[in-house]
Design a protein around this motif. Structure first.
Motif, PDB file in Angstrom:
ATOM      1  N   ILE A  17      16.567  -7.543  10.182  1.00 37.58           N
ATOM      2  CA  ILE A  17      15.388  -8.419  10.049  1.00 37.58           C
ATOM      3  C   ILE A  17      14.426  -7.837   9.018  1.00 37.58           C
ATOM      4  CG2 ILE A  17      13.308  -9.262  11.228  1.00 37.58           C
ATOM      5  CD1 ILE A  17      15.058  -9.550  13.764  1.00 37.58           C
ATOM      6  N   GLN A  18      14.224  -6.532   9.060  1.00 39.16           N
ATOM      7  CA  GLN A  18      13.314  -5.899   8.101  1.00 39.16           C
ATOM      8  C   GLN A  18      13.848  -6.026   6.678  1.00 39.16           C
ATOM      9  OE1 GLN A  18      12.081  -1.963   9.156  1.00 39.16           O
ATOM     10  NE2 GLN A  18      10.475  -1.948   7.633  1.00 39.16           N
ATOM     11  N   ALA A  19      15.149  -5.879   6.504  1.00 39.98           N
ATOM     12  CA  ALA A  19      15.743  -6.016   5.170  1.00 39.98           C
ATOM     13  C   ALA A  19      15.604  -7.443   4.649  1.00 39.98           C
ATOM     14  CB  ALA A  19      17.218  -5.618   5.206  1.00 39.98           C
ATOM     15  N   LYS A  20      15.759  -8.429   5.526  1.00 38.56           N
ATOM     16  CA  LYS A  20      15.696  -9.843   5.126  1.00 38.56           C
ATOM     17  C   LYS A  20      14.265 -10.322   4.909  1.00 38.56           C
ATOM     18  CE  LYS A  20      17.272 -14.182   4.992  1.00 38.56           C
ATOM     19  NZ  LYS A  20      18.273 -14.716   4.130  1.00 38.56           N
ATOM     20  N   PHE A  21      13.354  -9.941   5.819  1.00 41.89           N
ATOM     21  CA  PHE A  21      12.001 -10.510   5.807  1.00 41.89           C
ATOM     22  C   PHE A  21      10.907  -9.498   5.486  1.00 41.89           C
ATOM     23  CE2 PHE A  21      14.439 -13.118   8.888  1.00 41.89           C
ATOM     24  CZ  PHE A  21      14.334 -14.340   8.244  1.00 41.89           C
ATOM     25  N   ASP A  22      11.268  -8.236   5.340  1.00 43.85           N
ATOM     26  CA  ASP A  22      10.305  -7.167   5.082  1.00 43.85           C
ATOM     27  C   ASP A  22       9.251  -7.077   6.191  1.00 43.85           C
ATOM     28  OD1 ASP A  22       9.436  -4.962   3.613  1.00 43.85           O
ATOM     29  OD2 ASP A  22       7.954  -6.152   2.532  1.00 43.85           O
ATOM     30  N   VAL A  23       9.708  -7.231   7.430  1.00 41.57           N
ATOM     31  CA  VAL A  23       8.840  -7.152   8.606  1.00 41.57           C
ATOM     32  C   VAL A  23       9.564  -6.359   9.687  1.00 41.57           C
ATOM     33  CG1 VAL A  23       7.729  -8.466  10.459  1.00 41.57           C
ATOM     34  CG2 VAL A  23       7.785  -9.403   8.147  1.00 41.57           C
ATOM     35  N   ASP A  24       8.891  -5.353  10.243  1.00 47.72           N
ATOM     36  CA  ASP A  24       9.422  -4.642  11.392  1.00 47.72           C
ATOM     37  C   ASP A  24       8.847  -5.316  12.629  1.00 47.72           C
ATOM     38  OD1 ASP A  24      10.188  -2.980  13.451  1.00 47.72           O
ATOM     39  OD2 ASP A  24       9.502  -1.134  12.490  1.00 47.72           O
ATOM     40  N   VAL A  25       9.615  -6.210  13.239  1.00 53.46           N
ATOM     41  CA  VAL A  25       9.098  -7.014  14.348  1.00 53.46           C
ATOM     42  C   VAL A  25       8.837  -6.198  15.604  1.00 53.46           C
ATOM     43  CG1 VAL A  25      10.065  -9.176  13.507  1.00 53.46           C
ATOM     44  CG2 VAL A  25      11.409  -7.757  15.051  1.00 53.46           C
ATOM     45  N   PHE A  26       9.377  -4.990  15.667  1.00 55.98           N
ATOM     46  CA  PHE A  26       9.173  -4.145  16.840  1.00 55.98           C
ATOM     47  C   PHE A  26       8.099  -3.078  16.599  1.00 55.98           C
ATOM     48  CE2 PHE A  26      13.452  -5.837  17.333  1.00 55.98           C
ATOM     49  CZ  PHE A  26      13.443  -6.249  18.648  1.00 55.98           C
ATOM     50  N   ALA A  27       7.437  -3.097  15.454  1.00 55.77           N
ATOM     51  CA  ALA A  27       6.497  -2.036  15.084  1.00 55.77           C
ATOM     52  C   ALA A  27       5.286  -1.971  16.009  1.00 55.77           C
ATOM     53  CB  ALA A  27       6.043  -2.209  13.644  1.00 55.77           C
ATOM     54  N   ASP A  80      22.377  -2.502  19.381  1.00 55.60           N
ATOM     55  CA  ASP A  80      22.318  -3.827  18.765  1.00 55.60           C
ATOM     56  C   ASP A  80      20.900  -4.135  18.306  1.00 55.60           C
ATOM     57  OD1 ASP A  80      25.026  -4.289  19.460  1.00 55.60           O
ATOM     58  OD2 ASP A  80      24.448  -5.183  21.377  1.00 55.60           O
ATOM     59  N   LEU A  81      19.919  -3.811  19.157  1.00 49.87           N
ATOM     60  CA  LEU A  81      18.521  -4.081  18.811  1.00 49.87           C
ATOM     61  C   LEU A  81      18.082  -3.251  17.613  1.00 49.87           C
ATOM     62  CD1 LEU A  81      16.954  -4.366  22.363  1.00 49.87           C
ATOM     63  CD2 LEU A  81      17.433  -6.226  20.757  1.00 49.87           C
ATOM     64  N   ALA A  82      18.573  -2.029  17.515  1.00 46.62           N
ATOM     65  CA  ALA A  82      18.251  -1.192  16.349  1.00 46.62           C
ATOM     66  C   ALA A  82      18.818  -1.820  15.084  1.00 46.62           C
ATOM     67  CB  ALA A  82      18.796   0.215  16.547  1.00 46.62           C
ATOM     68  N   GLU A  83      20.069  -2.273  15.142  1.00 49.01           N
ATOM     69  CA  GLU A  83      20.671  -2.930  13.978  1.00 49.01           C
ATOM     70  C   GLU A  83      19.947  -4.230  13.654  1.00 49.01           C
ATOM     71  OE1 GLU A  83      24.906  -4.755  12.350  1.00 49.01           O
ATOM     72  OE2 GLU A  83      24.917  -3.610  14.218  1.00 49.01           O
ATOM     73  N   LEU A  84      19.602  -4.980  14.685  1.00 47.09           N
ATOM     74  CA  LEU A  84      18.863  -6.233  14.489  1.00 47.09           C
ATOM     75  C   LEU A  84      17.542  -5.968  13.774  1.00 47.09           C
ATOM     76  CD1 LEU A  84      18.675  -9.309  15.164  1.00 47.09           C
ATOM     77  CD2 LEU A  84      17.491  -8.626  17.252  1.00 47.09           C
ATOM     78  N   THR A  85      16.832  -4.938  14.208  1.00 47.38           N
ATOM     79  CA  THR A  85      15.555  -4.575  13.596  1.00 47.38           C
ATOM     80  C   THR A  85      15.717  -4.271  12.110  1.00 47.38           C
ATOM     81  OG1 THR A  85      14.775  -3.662  15.682  1.00 47.38           O
ATOM     82  CG2 THR A  85      13.616  -2.957  13.702  1.00 47.38           C
ATOM     83  N   GLU A 112       9.396 -14.803  20.250  1.00 48.19           N
ATOM     84  CA  GLU A 112       8.448 -13.742  19.902  1.00 48.19           C
ATOM     85  C   GLU A 112       8.737 -13.199  18.497  1.00 48.19           C
ATOM     86  OE1 GLU A 112       7.565 -12.133  24.423  1.00 48.19           O
ATOM     87  OE2 GLU A 112       9.047 -11.102  23.201  1.00 48.19           O
ATOM     88  N   ILE A 113      10.014 -13.086  18.156  1.00 46.51           N
ATOM     89  CA  ILE A 113      10.367 -12.643  16.799  1.00 46.51           C
ATOM     90  C   ILE A 113       9.902 -13.681  15.783  1.00 46.51           C
ATOM     91  CG2 ILE A 113      12.264 -12.167  15.205  1.00 46.51           C
ATOM     92  CD1 ILE A 113      13.816 -11.014  17.595  1.00 46.51           C
ATOM     93  N   ILE A 114      10.146 -14.942  16.065  1.00 49.01           N
ATOM     94  CA  ILE A 114       9.736 -16.019  15.146  1.00 49.01           C
ATOM     95  C   ILE A 114       8.227 -15.987  14.919  1.00 49.01           C
ATOM     96  CG2 ILE A 114       9.534 -18.529  14.887  1.00 49.01           C
ATOM     97  CD1 ILE A 114      12.334 -18.697  16.278  1.00 49.01           C
ATOM     98  N   GLU A 115       7.452 -15.789  15.976  1.00 50.14           N
ATOM     99  CA  GLU A 115       5.993 -15.739  15.844  1.00 50.14           C
ATOM    100  C   GLU A 115       5.570 -14.596  14.929  1.00 50.14           C
ATOM    101  OE1 GLU A 115       3.587 -17.915  16.641  1.00 50.14           O
ATOM    102  OE2 GLU A 115       5.360 -19.123  17.123  1.00 50.14           O
ATOM    103  N   LYS A 116       6.208 -13.428  15.075  1.00 50.63           N
ATOM    104  CA  LYS A 116       5.865 -12.295  14.207  1.00 50.63           C
ATOM    105  C   LYS A 116       6.256 -12.577  12.763  1.00 50.63           C
ATOM    106  CE  LYS A 116       5.428  -8.573  17.396  1.00 50.63           C
ATOM    107  NZ  LYS A 116       5.435  -7.140  17.450  1.00 50.63           N
TER     108      LYS A 116
END
Length: 77
Positions: A50-60, A42-47, A69-73
């Motif tokens: 999120i990257q597709a929507k916001f162009d940010v890898d929050v787990f990078a 699930d976390l892999a799909e979420l990542t 924590e995701i919102i802050e990133k």
């Protein structure tokens, strides 16, 4: 932008894709694993979503465990 609502939508997509019930709400304190019961897949799909929507890898750079924590990133992208 209301990141919390956007994240709820993405999380609900992940959950329903895996045959689970949608959530009505999440809070910044919601823990991805403990409160939302997201597993590694699930976390892999979420990542990816999120990257597709916001162009940010929050787990990078580091692990994140809460919605807040995701919102802050996303805010600092």
């Amino acid at each position: 932008m209301d990141f919390q609502s956007e994240l709820l939508s993405i999380i609900n997509t992940v959950l329903t894709n895996n045959g689970r019930k949608r959530l009505d709400c999440v809070s910044p304190e919601s823990d991805l694993r403990r409160d939302l019961a997201l597993d590694s897949f699930d976390l892999a799909e979420l990542t990816v979503r999120i990257q597709a929507k916001f162009d940010v890898d929050v787990f990078a750079d580091s692990n994140v465990s809460t919605i807040g924590e995701i919102i802050e990133k996303l805010k600092t992208r």
